[in-house]
Design an enzyme around this catalytic site. Sequence first.
Site: not given
Ligand SMILES: NC(=O)c1ccc[n+]([C@@H]2O[C@H](COP(=O)([O-])OP(=O)(O)OC[C@H]3O[C@@H](n4cnc5c(N)ncnc54)[C@H](O)[C@@H]3O)[C@@H](O)[C@H]2O)c1
Length: 278
Positions: A56, A79-80, A171, A175, A204
Amino acid sequence: MSHPSKAGRARSSGRAGPTACAGTDLSVVISGGASGIGAATARRIVAAGGHVGILDVNGALARQVAKGLGERAVAVTADVLDEGQVRRAHRRFATALPDIRGLVNCAGMPQVPRTIEEYAVEDWSAVLDSHLRTTYVACREFGGAMARRGAGAIVNLASVLAFRPGPVLAYGPAKAAVVSLTESLAVQWAHRGVRVNAVAPGWTDTPFLRPKERKGERDLTPIIRATPLGRLLKPQEIAEVIVFLLSAAASGVTGATVACDGGVMAGSGWMPYGGIPA
Ligand SMILES: NC(=O)c1ccc[n+]([C@@H]2O[C@H](COP(=O)([O-])OP(=O)(O)OC[C@H]3O[C@@H](n4cnc5c(N)ncnc54)[C@H](O)[C@@H]3O)[C@@H](O)[C@H]2O)c1
């Protein structure tokens, strides 16, 4: 049609199909594993006896999550978006963890809705990259290594917005592209023992729903109304589907995108008829 000899070896060794994600000798790397769905997945895998590599950009949070999980979790700050950082992280995980057989791509930033007129190209690209480029870079590094060894499973995070796009102009397309990339890699690696699937969550309850640039508390009522289950999903509910797709129980599943959306996609057709029944 002939396949590469390595693939033949992977099949004949019996490793090509089933891929377990949990077990004392197996590890799963989770990009974006410091928060939300990624952190819930890490907890679930460790509880099942596996090891996790938490990758992360938020190093402090990643270390905190890993510390809470004990010695079967290792955190690396990276940073990914950056191939070099991901390669270095891979080297660190490879020395600190047992055999890496799984990858979950959760990293990505949220997007506040904008019209095309008000949304700068650079901002649009940044959101696209943060979901699509990160998934590509991590799949290339960790998936490539799993394909060379002939065993592994990847789960990419898509979204309902890949299929029901709304006003998030970067976004949704990001996706949709993640779904497409998932299908392409699933076929490319099918004969090398690596399965590639995606999960499409509905809304979520994670920090992702409350982006910093959104001013004030977000009113989540419209989201809850659009979700037939009538509530936000829990990150643990998404983690359960991810862990299933990583596990040997899903040995026949590859190239699939599994919705875990509380019925959002099924319910969208009800909106012009007065909404979802209460
Ligand atoms: N929460 C929702 O409602 C939801 C719905 C559909 C899809 N998603 C997808 O699920 C995935 C996880 O979402 P979440 O809700 O757990 O989000 P979150 O914000 O809680 O966690 C995302 C994590 O990714 C890390 N991150 C972001 N960019 C980065 C990078 N370039 N390199 C390394 N780390 C990085 C952030 O620091 C964070 O810890 C995401 O791809 C999101 O698009 C989430």
